[in-house]
Motif scaffolding. Structure first.
Motif, PDB file in Angstrom:
ATOM      1  N   ASN A   1       0.828  -1.208   0.000  1.00  0.00           N
ATOM      2  CA  ASN A   1       0.000   0.000   0.000  1.00  0.00           C
ATOM      3  C   ASN A   1       0.861   1.256   0.000  1.00  0.00           C
ATOM      4  OD1 ASN A   1      -2.618  -1.117  -0.041  1.00  0.00           O
ATOM      5  ND2 ASN A   1      -2.430  -1.637   2.115  1.00  0.00           N
ATOM      6  N   HIS A   2       1.934   1.242   0.766  1.00  0.00           N
ATOM      7  CA  HIS A   2       2.813   2.406   0.831  1.00  0.00           C
ATOM      8  C   HIS A   2       3.501   2.660  -0.518  1.00  0.00           C
ATOM      9  CE1 HIS A   2       5.240   5.480   2.675  1.00  0.00           C
ATOM     10  NE2 HIS A   2       6.297   4.915   2.143  1.00  0.00           N
ATOM     11  N   VAL A   3       4.008   1.607  -1.135  1.00  0.00           N
ATOM     12  CA  VAL A   3       4.668   1.760  -2.437  1.00  0.00           C
ATOM     13  C   VAL A   3       3.658   2.228  -3.487  1.00  0.00           C
ATOM     14  CG1 VAL A   3       5.858   0.526  -4.294  1.00  0.00           C
ATOM     15  CG2 VAL A   3       6.540   0.152  -1.920  1.00  0.00           C
ATOM     16  N   ALA A   4       2.452   1.676  -3.458  1.00  0.00           N
ATOM     17  CA  ALA A   4       1.417   2.103  -4.417  1.00  0.00           C
ATOM     18  C   ALA A   4       1.110   3.592  -4.252  1.00  0.00           C
ATOM     19  CB  ALA A   4       0.154   1.267  -4.241  1.00  0.00           C
ATOM     20  N   ALA A   5       1.056   4.064  -3.025  1.00  0.00           N
ATOM     21  CA  ALA A   5       0.808   5.488  -2.780  1.00  0.00           C
ATOM     22  C   ALA A   5       1.968   6.337  -3.298  1.00  0.00           C
ATOM     23  CB  ALA A   5       0.587   5.731  -1.292  1.00  0.00           C
ATOM     24  N   GLN A   6       3.196   5.836  -3.156  1.00  0.00           N
ATOM     25  CA  GLN A   6       4.352   6.568  -3.673  1.00  0.00           C
ATOM     26  C   GLN A   6       4.322   6.638  -5.191  1.00  0.00           C
ATOM     27  OE1 GLN A   6       8.315   5.940  -1.642  1.00  0.00           O
ATOM     28  NE2 GLN A   6       7.173   4.138  -0.943  1.00  0.00           N
ATOM     29  N   VAL A   7       3.918   5.536  -5.836  1.00  0.00           N
ATOM     30  CA  VAL A   7       3.804   5.527  -7.298  1.00  0.00           C
ATOM     31  C   VAL A   7       2.802   6.585  -7.737  1.00  0.00           C
ATOM     32  CG1 VAL A   7       2.983   4.173  -9.291  1.00  0.00           C
ATOM     33  CG2 VAL A   7       4.521   3.122  -7.617  1.00  0.00           C
ATOM     34  N   GLU A   8       1.654   6.618  -7.082  1.00  0.00           N
ATOM     35  CA  GLU A   8       0.630   7.609  -7.438  1.00  0.00           C
ATOM     36  C   GLU A   8       1.124   9.026  -7.183  1.00  0.00           C
ATOM     37  OE1 GLU A   8      -2.309   9.356  -9.145  1.00  0.00           O
ATOM     38  OE2 GLU A   8      -1.964   7.205  -9.263  1.00  0.00           O
ATOM     39  N   ALA A   9       1.828   9.256  -6.088  1.00  0.00           N
ATOM     40  CA  ALA A   9       2.361  10.590  -5.796  1.00  0.00           C
ATOM     41  C   ALA A   9       3.383  11.013  -6.854  1.00  0.00           C
ATOM     42  CB  ALA A   9       2.990  10.618  -4.404  1.00  0.00           C
ATOM     43  N   ALA A  10       4.228  10.088  -7.291  1.00  0.00           N
ATOM     44  CA  ALA A  10       5.213  10.411  -8.327  1.00  0.00           C
ATOM     45  C   ALA A  10       4.514  10.732  -9.649  1.00  0.00           C
ATOM     46  CB  ALA A  10       6.193   9.253  -8.503  1.00  0.00           C
TER      47      ALA A  10
ATOM     48  N   ARG B   1      12.011   2.839 -10.274  1.00  0.00           N
ATOM     49  CA  ARG B   1      12.412   2.191  -9.025  1.00  0.00           C
ATOM     50  C   ARG B   1      11.187   1.751  -8.231  1.00  0.00           C
ATOM     51  NH1 ARG B   1      12.688   2.610  -3.824  1.00  0.00           N
ATOM     52  NH2 ARG B   1      11.653   4.628  -3.749  1.00  0.00           N
ATOM     53  N   LEU B   2      10.192   2.616  -8.178  1.00  0.00           N
ATOM     54  CA  LEU B   2       8.987   2.285  -7.415  1.00  0.00           C
ATOM     55  C   LEU B   2       8.205   1.136  -8.049  1.00  0.00           C
ATOM     56  CD1 LEU B   2       7.816   5.879  -6.487  1.00  0.00           C
ATOM     57  CD2 LEU B   2       8.638   4.108  -4.898  1.00  0.00           C
ATOM     58  N   ARG B   3       8.146   1.093  -9.362  1.00  0.00           N
ATOM     59  CA  ARG B   3       7.457  -0.034 -10.017  1.00  0.00           C
ATOM     60  C   ARG B   3       8.184  -1.338  -9.742  1.00  0.00           C
ATOM     61  NH1 ARG B   3       6.333   1.182 -15.991  1.00  0.00           N
ATOM     62  NH2 ARG B   3       5.560  -0.938 -15.838  1.00  0.00           N
ATOM     63  N   ALA B   4       9.515  -1.307  -9.733  1.00  0.00           N
ATOM     64  CA  ALA B   4      10.281  -2.503  -9.384  1.00  0.00           C
ATOM     65  C   ALA B   4      10.033  -2.897  -7.932  1.00  0.00           C
ATOM     66  CB  ALA B   4      11.772  -2.274  -9.639  1.00  0.00           C
ATOM     67  N   ALA B   5       9.954  -1.906  -7.047  1.00  0.00           N
ATOM     68  CA  ALA B   5       9.668  -2.194  -5.638  1.00  0.00           C
ATOM     69  C   ALA B   5       8.275  -2.787  -5.477  1.00  0.00           C
ATOM     70  CB  ALA B   5       9.808  -0.929  -4.793  1.00  0.00           C
ATOM     71  N   ALA B   6       7.315  -2.302  -6.256  1.00  0.00           N
ATOM     72  CA  ALA B   6       5.955  -2.853  -6.195  1.00  0.00           C
ATOM     73  C   ALA B   6       5.952  -4.315  -6.641  1.00  0.00           C
ATOM     74  CB  ALA B   6       5.008  -2.022  -7.062  1.00  0.00           C
ATOM     75  N   ARG B   7       6.669  -4.623  -7.695  1.00  0.00           N
ATOM     76  CA  ARG B   7       6.762  -6.008  -8.188  1.00  0.00           C
ATOM     77  C   ARG B   7       7.415  -6.895  -7.130  1.00  0.00           C
ATOM     78  NH1 ARG B   7       5.777 -10.650 -10.680  1.00  0.00           N
ATOM     79  NH2 ARG B   7       7.555 -11.629 -11.669  1.00  0.00           N
ATOM     80  N   ALA B   8       8.518  -6.437  -6.562  1.00  0.00           N
ATOM     81  CA  ALA B   8       9.234  -7.228  -5.559  1.00  0.00           C
ATOM     82  C   ALA B   8       8.377  -7.420  -4.308  1.00  0.00           C
ATOM     83  CB  ALA B   8      10.561  -6.545  -5.205  1.00  0.00           C
ATOM     84  N   THR B   9       7.649  -6.383  -3.909  1.00  0.00           N
ATOM     85  CA  THR B   9       6.777  -6.498  -2.749  1.00  0.00           C
ATOM     86  C   THR B   9       5.695  -7.542  -2.995  1.00  0.00           C
ATOM     87  OG1 THR B   9       7.196  -4.201  -2.153  1.00  0.00           O
ATOM     88  CG2 THR B   9       5.232  -5.200  -1.217  1.00  0.00           C
TER      89      THR B   9
END
Length: 151
Positions: A85-94, A127-135
């Motif tokens: 959820n946190h990474v998804a929010a960061q993706v949207e903010a970016a 970077r965030l999309r990769a983090a979302a995939r890894a998460t």
């Protein structure tokens, strides 16, 4: 995942087979027992210490204060959910920042400065999309999924 709709952590599998008893199809060849996108520094599932490394990696994706909450270490699946959820929010903010940068920063930074900021946001988005995939991969593994190559 054997032809069914994609699942998110916490959903009941359509197959009726408990998630812990299923294997998750990897989107290609496995390297070192994990699919592409597995986070660096986290051993494959079932390797000694893999959950501890997964928890540390997941905490790195969250606000620093999450490290203060022991229940998140005791319940890695909950931590994976929060991290997702946190990474998804960061993706949207970016994405929102990228959309608004020219209008809101153009006058103060000028065209060159805005271009530099947009470049930063593009790299951060990757970077965030990769983090979302890894998460997502860690969440699947923590729920008992094991990865098998797709034929």
């Amino acid at each position: 995942m054997s032809g069914s709709a994609p699942e998110t952590p916490g959903e009941v599998p359509r197959s009726g087979v408990p998630r812990a008893a299923r294997s998750v199809r990897a989107g290609g060849a496995l390297r070192d027992g994990v699919p592409a996108g597995w986070p660096p520094g986290v051993p494959p599932p079932d390797a000694p210490g893999w959950e501890r490394a997964a928890v540390a990696w997941l905490l790195d994706q969250c606000p620093a204060d999450y490290r203060l909450y022991e229940p998140l270490r005791r319940h890695p699946a909950a931590l994976a959910w929060l991290a997702a959820n946190h990474v998804a929010a960061q993706v949207e903010a970016a994405r929102e920042s990228y959309r608004r940068a020219r209008v809101e920063l153009g006058e103060s930074l000028g065209p060159g400065g805005v271009t530099e900021v947009l470049g930063v946001l593009e790299r951060e988005g990757l970077r965030l999309r990769a983090a979302a995939r890894a998460t997502d991969l860690l969440a699947q593994a923590l729920a008992g999924g094991r990865f098998i190559p797709r034929l």
